[in-house]
Enzyme design. Structure first.
Site, PDB file in Angstrom:
ATOM      1  N   HIS A 261      -5.332  -5.125  -2.206  1.00  0.00           N
ATOM      2  CA  HIS A 261      -6.160  -4.914  -1.019  1.00  0.00           C
ATOM      3  C   HIS A 261      -7.423  -5.762  -1.024  1.00  0.00           C
ATOM      4  O   HIS A 261      -8.315  -5.543  -0.211  1.00  0.00           O
ATOM      5  CB  HIS A 261      -6.571  -3.439  -0.920  1.00  0.00           C
ATOM      6  CG  HIS A 261      -5.448  -2.504  -0.602  1.00  0.00           C
ATOM      7  ND1 HIS A 261      -4.499  -2.136  -1.535  1.00  0.00           N
ATOM      8  CD2 HIS A 261      -5.121  -1.835   0.536  1.00  0.00           C
ATOM      9  CE1 HIS A 261      -3.646  -1.293  -0.986  1.00  0.00           C
ATOM     10  NE2 HIS A 261      -4.003  -1.084   0.271  1.00  0.00           N
TER      11      HIS A 261
ATOM     12  N   SER B 206       0.852  -1.191   0.000  1.00  0.00           N
ATOM     13  CA  SER B 206       0.000   0.000   0.000  1.00  0.00           C
ATOM     14  C   SER B 206       0.892   1.247   0.000  1.00  0.00           C
ATOM     15  O   SER B 206       1.745   1.383  -0.882  1.00  0.00           O
ATOM     16  CB  SER B 206      -0.956  -0.042   1.196  1.00  0.00           C
ATOM     17  OG  SER B 206      -1.980   0.911   1.067  1.00  0.00           O
TER      18      SER B 206
ATOM     19  N   GLU C 100      -1.758  -2.128  -8.481  1.00  0.00           N
ATOM     20  CA  GLU C 100      -2.960  -2.420  -7.697  1.00  0.00           C
ATOM     21  C   GLU C 100      -3.445  -1.110  -7.102  1.00  0.00           C
ATOM     22  O   GLU C 100      -2.679  -0.155  -6.991  1.00  0.00           O
ATOM     23  CB  GLU C 100      -2.675  -3.466  -6.603  1.00  0.00           C
ATOM     24  CG  GLU C 100      -1.668  -3.054  -5.539  1.00  0.00           C
ATOM     25  CD  GLU C 100      -2.285  -2.312  -4.360  1.00  0.00           C
ATOM     26  OE1 GLU C 100      -3.529  -2.311  -4.216  1.00  0.00           O
ATOM     27  OE2 GLU C 100      -1.530  -1.704  -3.590  1.00  0.00           O
TER      28      GLU C 100
END
Length: 313
Positions: free
Chosen positions: A281, A118, A213
């Site tokens: 995620h 992330s 992502e």
């Protein structure tokens, strides 16, 4: 890219052994303390010793304390010869604020794992750009030690070898898959953070497999970021695109979806695209080495990432 040359240009940390000491630090946002402690118990179940950065649980607005304090914790772990791996407590926001001040020299002298994803993508990118460290895009799940994500991470950290990811047809990005094969170092992660790092922490992507992502963004944000990355030349020369989980998106008012938008941007690059990868995620995501040599087989639906030895192209 010659995959053997890519392997030689990287710094590979040694695998972890029972009794090794690892540390949780918070380079970005403040974590939930109980969640971190549960994850620490999982690592202790692997035979590792766990401790925590001095400022790991501090809070300053959306950050886990002041920039200098978060940086000091991270660099202290980099420079401590007893620490064999560094785990980010969470992502959130803020690691990009300190990514240009990491102690890269300490890692060249004493390579060790850095594990996170992330917002931590900023650190993974900076570490690759400045010292070629192979890190881990992933985290310990706040669930049992036998959770598939945790088991995959344990194998990666303590056994080495390679990682084989198979695309899942139930992931929304699976429909982006084209055909063909490509090889190169796997670089990337969270799209929002990649865009934030462009021009200063983002490594050159020429010959690389770009991993993408994203989570809970507006479609317009994705469009801006991919447009900037393409038009500024940051995506020039990429060998292939590995697309993970794009979760929490709603169609635009005109019905345009994030998949439509990704197809529009990525197909212009004219390289193999493999979508549907369990990275990001979403549900049951898996860890993957960052910066390591990879082989993307869009026709076969697999992404293979080396960790200890070169891959056959």
């Amino acid at each position: 890219m010659d995959i053997s040359s890519a392997y030689r240009s990287t710094i590979m940390p040694p695998t972890l052994m029972p009794g090794d000491k690892v540390r949780f630090v918070s380079p970005a946002s403040t974590p939930d303390r109980d969640s971190v402690l549960r994850r620490a118990k999982i690592l202790e179940g692997w035979g590792l010793r766990v401790d925590f950065g001095e400022h790991a649980f501090e809070k300053l607005s959306f950050l886990a304390g002041k920039d200098d304090d978060r940086l000091a914790d991270f660099n202290a772990a980099l420079g401590d010869p007893e620490i064999r791996a560094i785990f980010a407590t969470r992502g959130g926001k803020g690691s990009y604020r300190i990514a240009d001040r990491l102690d890269y020299g300490a890692l060249r002298h004493d390579p060790k794992f850095v594990v996170g994803f992330s917002d931590i993508t900023a650190l993974l990118l900076a570490l690759d750009r400045n010292c070629g460290l192979v890190a881990v895009h992933g985290s310990v799940m706040d669930e049992s030690g036998s959770h598939p994500t945790n088991m995959a991470l344990r194998r990666l950290l303590m056994e080495g070898g390679g990682v084989l990811l198979t695309a899942r047809t139930n992931e929304n990005t699976a429909v982006l898959t084209t055909g063909g094969r490509a090889s190169g170092r796997l670089i990337g992660g969270n799209l929002d953070t990649i865009a934030a790092c462009a021009g200063w922490a983002l490594p050159k992507l020429d010959g690389a497999i770009l991993l993408l992502e994203a989570v809970e963004m507006q479609i317009g944000q994705v469009d801006r970021q991919l447009t900037m990355l393409r038009k500024a030349g940051h995506l020039d020369g990429v060998a292939g695109i590995a697309v993970g989980q794009f979760t929490g998106f709603r169609p635009s008012s005109g019905g345009l979806t994030v998949i439509d938008l990704l197809r529009d941007h990525l197909e212009r690059l004219g390289v193999p695209i493999l979508g549907g990868l369990p990275v990001g995620h979403g549900d049951d995501w898996l860890p993957v080495p960052h910066g390591a040599p990879a082989l993307l087989d869009a026709s076969g639906g697999t992404l293979t990432v080396a960790f200890r030895s070169p891959l056959a192209a």
